[in-house]
Write a protein that holds these residues in place. Structure first.
Motif, PDB file in Angstrom:
ATOM      1  N   ALA A  32      23.785 -11.266  -4.535  1.00 36.57           N
ATOM      2  CA  ALA A  32      22.982 -10.187  -5.123  1.00 36.57           C
ATOM      3  C   ALA A  32      22.369 -10.656  -6.442  1.00 36.57           C
ATOM      4  O   ALA A  32      21.203 -10.378  -6.735  1.00 36.57           O
ATOM      5  CB  ALA A  32      23.848  -8.941  -5.333  1.00 36.57           C
ATOM      6  N   GLN A  33      23.138 -11.414  -7.242  1.00 36.72           N
ATOM      7  CA  GLN A  33      22.593 -11.919  -8.514  1.00 36.72           C
ATOM      8  C   GLN A  33      21.423 -12.872  -8.266  1.00 36.72           C
ATOM      9  O   GLN A  33      20.409 -12.805  -8.962  1.00 36.72           O
ATOM     10  CB  GLN A  33      23.675 -12.671  -9.301  1.00 36.72           C
ATOM     11  CG  GLN A  33      24.830 -11.812  -9.780  1.00 36.72           C
ATOM     12  CD  GLN A  33      25.973 -12.653 -10.352  1.00 36.72           C
ATOM     13  OE1 GLN A  33      25.853 -13.859 -10.540  1.00 36.72           O
ATOM     14  NE2 GLN A  33      27.088 -12.010 -10.640  1.00 36.72           N
ATOM     15  N   ASP A  51      28.859 -15.978  -2.146  1.00 31.42           N
ATOM     16  CA  ASP A  51      29.557 -14.712  -1.968  1.00 31.42           C
ATOM     17  C   ASP A  51      28.604 -13.566  -2.230  1.00 31.42           C
ATOM     18  O   ASP A  51      27.641 -13.706  -2.971  1.00 31.42           O
ATOM     19  CB  ASP A  51      30.716 -14.626  -2.958  1.00 31.42           C
ATOM     20  CG  ASP A  51      31.936 -15.326  -2.412  1.00 31.42           C
ATOM     21  OD1 ASP A  51      32.211 -15.158  -1.210  1.00 31.42           O
ATOM     22  OD2 ASP A  51      32.602 -16.036  -3.177  1.00 31.42           O
ATOM     23  N   LYS A  52      28.930 -12.410  -1.621  1.00 29.60           N
ATOM     24  CA  LYS A  52      28.008 -11.282  -1.702  1.00 29.60           C
ATOM     25  C   LYS A  52      27.657 -10.885  -3.138  1.00 29.60           C
ATOM     26  O   LYS A  52      26.502 -10.574  -3.427  1.00 29.60           O
ATOM     27  CB  LYS A  52      28.579 -10.077  -0.953  1.00 29.60           C
ATOM     28  CG  LYS A  52      28.534 -10.248   0.554  1.00 29.60           C
ATOM     29  CD  LYS A  52      27.107 -10.235   1.084  1.00 29.60           C
ATOM     30  CE  LYS A  52      27.023 -10.913   2.434  1.00 29.60           C
ATOM     31  NZ  LYS A  52      25.678 -11.236   2.858  1.00 29.60           N
ATOM     32  N   SER A  53      28.632 -10.872  -4.037  1.00 34.39           N
ATOM     33  CA  SER A  53      28.302 -10.420  -5.393  1.00 34.39           C
ATOM     34  C   SER A  53      27.395 -11.438  -6.084  1.00 34.39           C
ATOM     35  O   SER A  53      26.548 -11.097  -6.892  1.00 34.39           O
ATOM     36  CB  SER A  53      29.568 -10.139  -6.218  1.00 34.39           C
ATOM     37  OG  SER A  53      30.206 -11.321  -6.602  1.00 34.39           O
ATOM     38  N   ILE A  54      27.560 -12.711  -5.743  1.00 31.32           N
ATOM     39  CA  ILE A  54      26.733 -13.763  -6.336  1.00 31.32           C
ATOM     40  C   ILE A  54      25.367 -13.797  -5.644  1.00 31.32           C
ATOM     41  O   ILE A  54      24.328 -13.994  -6.281  1.00 31.32           O
ATOM     42  CB  ILE A  54      27.434 -15.137  -6.222  1.00 31.32           C
ATOM     43  CG1 ILE A  54      28.880 -15.056  -6.709  1.00 31.32           C
ATOM     44  CG2 ILE A  54      26.667 -16.222  -6.938  1.00 31.32           C
ATOM     45  CD1 ILE A  54      29.043 -14.677  -8.158  1.00 31.32           C
ATOM     46  N   ASP A 109      18.320 -11.058  -7.154  1.00 28.47           N
ATOM     47  CA  ASP A 109      17.690 -10.430  -8.326  1.00 28.47           C
ATOM     48  C   ASP A 109      16.875 -11.459  -9.111  1.00 28.47           C
ATOM     49  O   ASP A 109      15.763 -11.200  -9.546  1.00 28.47           O
ATOM     50  CB  ASP A 109      18.755  -9.814  -9.235  1.00 28.47           C
ATOM     51  CG  ASP A 109      19.179  -8.423  -8.767  1.00 28.47           C
ATOM     52  OD1 ASP A 109      18.536  -7.899  -7.843  1.00 28.47           O
ATOM     53  OD2 ASP A 109      20.144  -7.873  -9.322  1.00 28.47           O
ATOM     54  N   LEU A 127      13.647 -12.364  -7.417  1.00 29.19           N
ATOM     55  CA  LEU A 127      12.678 -11.285  -7.555  1.00 29.19           C
ATOM     56  C   LEU A 127      12.020 -11.318  -8.938  1.00 29.19           C
ATOM     57  O   LEU A 127      10.807 -11.201  -9.074  1.00 29.19           O
ATOM     58  CB  LEU A 127      13.416  -9.959  -7.357  1.00 29.19           C
ATOM     59  CG  LEU A 127      12.675  -8.862  -6.641  1.00 29.19           C
ATOM     60  CD1 LEU A 127      12.291  -9.311  -5.247  1.00 29.19           C
ATOM     61  CD2 LEU A 127      13.581  -7.625  -6.551  1.00 29.19           C
ATOM     62  N   VAL A 139      19.226  -9.399   4.516  1.00 21.26           N
ATOM     63  CA  VAL A 139      18.643 -10.008   3.328  1.00 21.26           C
ATOM     64  C   VAL A 139      17.142 -10.224   3.531  1.00 21.26           C
ATOM     65  O   VAL A 139      16.331  -9.954   2.648  1.00 21.26           O
ATOM     66  CB  VAL A 139      19.357 -11.343   2.991  1.00 21.26           C
ATOM     67  CG1 VAL A 139      18.612 -12.089   1.907  1.00 21.26           C
ATOM     68  CG2 VAL A 139      20.786 -11.070   2.562  1.00 21.26           C
TER      69      VAL A 139
END
Ligand SMILES: Nc1ncnc2c1ncn2[C@@H]1O[C@H](COP(=O)(O)OP(=O)(O)OP(=O)(O)O)[C@@H](O)[C@H]1O
Ligand SMILES: Nc1ncnc2c1ncn2[C@@H]1O[C@H](COP(=O)(O)OP(=O)(O)OP(=O)(O)O)[C@@H](O)[C@H]1O
Ligand code: SF4
Ligand SMILES: [Mg+2]
Ligand SMILES: [Mg+2]
Lengths: 335, 355
Positions: free
Chosen positions: B207-208, B202-205, B211, B214, B233
């Motif tokens: 993003a995690q 899912d999008k919120s996951i 991160d 990175l 992405v």
């Protein structure tokens, strides 16, 4: 003249009994859909989008399922209908398309046979008429060499073509309401945009109302007049697509839009929402986004916030935003 | 105003950092499709055809392309999960395979993370042990490997006290993908191939996890090959991007060059197929019609020509070579006759042709 809404859903809750406990899949969902309107339901996996659609079209298993609330379609209370009455509405007046076109088709019959069969069953037309309509439909959804394609079996079609055929099948009886559950998720971007444009065009030409379920903000933005965002079974925000994407009024929507990779600075971390959605078996009696929310305060834990009107045509399920204590600053970086 | 490029290249430190960590030369992988009574080869899927590229130390190379374009096959051939039909893989200056370094050594240096976070983990093994398992197989004592697994779990944001003894089915998708990343890190690889590693999240996951990738890259000096069909992405995470179409590389270059000034008609169409995020400014026309053709019997010449608005006779006759033309950034290359002054394509500018 026709001011009545084609669909209104009032305080819908759906619970499933499972071995681990009661799954609160959908809680207190209310919304209305005007004639000819396109509503996008946006939410992450497990947020209750598909269950909401399935309830509207009466496709949920009745055992081990507890459905509360009211769904009113074109003046009739769906929950009070008998199985036969519901079967007459399903397919003919409310139709659905899915992510996986293969589930809509039987592999042993041709696409043309299946569309014609649906028309004969619902309209009582002759087979000759039904076959002619099937051809018109394949042309309507812009399948190349439609005549030849009528005789194709589902497995002989590419993903995009099968998706078009499923849309043709859904349109075969001229439904007033089309429910589309992630209709483009399995497709490549170059095919996805073709299907998006097709749905938009059909909706306008046929004057259909559409509910589109997706987890992709971009897909929702291309089709929807209005958006409803679901989180843990509840609608947390509704409004026009343009306003919401420009300036969301719930911290969850805001977090999602401001942590997208669009326009994020390369090499800089995204502002990701921490944590994960709550367990639907043990939903807390507080704002269900509270554990992940960067704006949380004591008052957010005192009960479940209601979906309150917020300006014209918008609503938010955030106590702090409703009470004017919190102004969400981050406009959508993608615009 | 001291160094020209030539001066810089003679500096040994710079030569060192410019040596690619991985280079892939003329890689080819065709899959025969067998059928009929005697299991004879009936057709051939040209999954990867004459693919070459480099990944420099510390950079992230993104690969984009539609389903079936050969992205995963490329990664799997590098990992030697499939044997290449032709071409070679060079890791840090040494050829892999015959006469060069052994595949086993490559495996210590290169790890892969897949999309399907579920099937990659052994369901009957606690995840701490799953992470430690690879090191143990390479001779690290059990206790030491488990301690290291605990450190890796905290590195990927999972508390070892809570998670080390759980089983994969007890985790969410995002948590499982973190475990897969921890497991890939256990052997201290230098290069990680991420094949749709965030696509199922899912999008919120997502993003995690981006991160996390990175952070790890900076902390552990990693190099990534990042495969995804999500163009947004890839733009965010990659330094350079490679665009594949039906088993061929059609364009490669620094991410900003390719996204802001795409040269290949396919790259252009792909980028403008992305949904608009602005309901007041929607996409009005689909850039391409139809689906990608079948990689069995791909079109002759340029494989994109059957969907290309600019196709001319020359496009069916010869396959355009991947070239950096003089009006382009030197690291940006495209395989299209329309950009090749000598090709005879009517839209190719004649100005830069030698005569
Ligand atoms: N028949 C069922 N029995 C028990 N639980 C169910 C049933 N159907 C759905 N659920 C649960 O209800 C919740 C909501 O499911 P739903 O399918 O509506 O999610 P969704 O928003 O459509 O997610 P996705 O994006 O993954 O499709 C999920 O936790 C799901 O596991
Ligand atoms: N083991 C195999 N045997 C036969 N054909 C294969 C095999 N693996 C891949 N292929 C074929 O090779 C082509 C390239 O596949 P590949 O998985 O590399 O594509 P991809 O770009 O990763 O696509 P996706 O985005 O769907 O993951 C496809 O046509 C695929 O069907
Ligand atoms: S080589 Fe020809 S067919 Fe191929 S992309 Fe260029 S113009 Fe189009
Ligand atoms: Mg769903
Ligand atoms: Mg793949």
């Amino acid at each position: 003249m026709n001011r009545e809404k084609i669909l209104s859903v009032e305080d819908l809750s759906v619970r499933f009994k499972s071995d681990e406990g009661i799954v609160n899949a959908v809680s207190d969902v209310s919304f209305e859909l005007a004639h000819g309107e396109a509503l996008g339901i946006l939410g992450e996996s497990g947020s209750g989008k598909s269950v909401t659609l399935r309830t509207i079209i009466g496709l949920l298993p009745r055992n081990r399922t507890d459905i509360r609330g009211r769904v009113r379609f074109d003046g009739r209370e769906i929950q009070d209908l008998s199985n036969d009455e519901m079967n007459a509405i399903r397919g003919a007046r409310i139709a659905m398309v899915f992510q996986e076109p293969m589930v809509a088709f039987d592999p042993v019959f041709t696409v043309g046979e299946q569309i014609a069969e649906t028309i004969v069953r619902h309209d009582g037309s002759s087979w000759a008429d039904a076959n002619r309509r099937a051809l018109d439909l394949l042309e309507l959804v812009q399948i190349p060499s439609a005549k030849r394609r009528l005789a194709s079996y589902p497995h002989e079609m590419s993903g995009g073509m099968l998706q078009r055929s499923m849309i043709a099948l859904a349109l075969s009886c001229g439904p007033q309401l089309l429910l589309a559950d992630e209709p483009t998720t399995a497709l490549d971007v170059s095919v996805q945009i073709q299907i998006i444009l097709l749905l938009r065009e059909l909706q306008r030409e046929l004057g259909m109302s559409v509910i589109l379920v997706t987890h992709d903000v971009g897909v929702a933005a291309e089709i929807s007049d209005r958006l409803a965002v679901m989180y843990a079974g509840r609608i947390v925000e509704t409004g026009t697509a343009a306003e919401m994407i420009e300036a969301p009024c719930h911290p969850y929507t805001d977090g999602l839009l401001s942590s997208t990779v669009l326009n994020a600075t390369k090499g800089k971390k995204l502002n990701a929402i921490p944590g994960a959605p709550p367990d639907l078996i043990a939903l807390p009696r507080e704002c269900s986004f509270a554990p992940r929310c960067r704006h949380v305060q004591q008052q957010c834990l005192s009960g479940i916030p209601r979906l309150e009107p917020f300006g014209k045509g918008r609503a938010t399920r955030c106590l702090r935003v409703s009470e004017g204590q919190l102004e969400l600053q981050s406009a959508n970086p993608a615009l | 105003m001291t160094g020209t490029n030539a001066n810089m290249a003679s500096d040994p430190a710079i030569v060192e950092t410019q040596r690619p960590l991985l280079s892939v030369e003329n890689l080819r992988k065709h899959f025969p499709i067998k059928g009929g009574l005697f299991g004879r080869t009936q057709a051939v899927v040209q999954a990867v055809d004459d693919v070459s590229f480099e990944i420099r130390k510390g950079e992230t190379l993104g690969i984009v392309g539609e389903s079936g374009s050969g992205k995963s096959t490329t990664a799997r051939v590098i990992m030697h999960l499939f044997e290449a039909d032709a071409g070679k893989v060079v890791f840090d200056g040494e050829t892999v395979g015959r006469g060069g370094i052994a595949y086993r050594e490559l495996c210590l240096n290169v790890q892969m993370v897949f999309q399907d976070s579920y099937s990659a983990l052994n369901p009957r093994m606690p995840i701490g042990l799953s992470i430690a398992f690879g090191s143990m197989a390479h001779g690290v004592p059990r206790k030491e490997a488990l301690d290291k697994a605990a450190i890796l779990l905290s590195k990927v944001g999972l508390d070892p006290a809570t998670f080390a003894n759980r089983y994969s089915h007890e985790l969410s998708g995002g948590q499982r993908q973190r475990v897969n990343i921890a497991r890939a890190l256990a052997l201290k690889p230098r290069l990680i191939l991420l094949d749709e590693a965030v696509s199922a999240l899912d999008k919120s996951i997502e993003a995690q996890v981006l991160d996390l990738l990175l952070d790890l890259k900076g902390e552990l000096d990693l190099t990534y090959l990042f495969i995804s069909h999500d163009l947004n992405v890839v733009r965010y995470i990659s330094d350079r991007v490679l665009v594949m179409y039906l088993g061929k590389v059609v364009e490669v270059g620094p991410v900003e060059d390719v996204y802001e000034n795409p040269r290949h008609p396919y790259t252009r169409a792909l980028l403008s197929s992305m949904p608009s995020m602005d309901p007041r400014n929607r996409t009005m026309e689909a850039p391409l019609s139809g689906d990608p053709p079948n990689p069995i019997n791909p079109p002759s010449g340029c494989r994109f020509r059957t969907r290309c608005r600019f196709a001319e006779t020359v496009c069916g006759k010869s396959s355009p070579a991947l070239t950096a033309h003089s009006d382009m950034n030197a690291r940006h290359a495209v395989a299209c006759h329309m950009h090749d002054p000598g090709s005879g394509h009517s839209l190719a500018s004649q100005t830069e042709a030698p005569e």
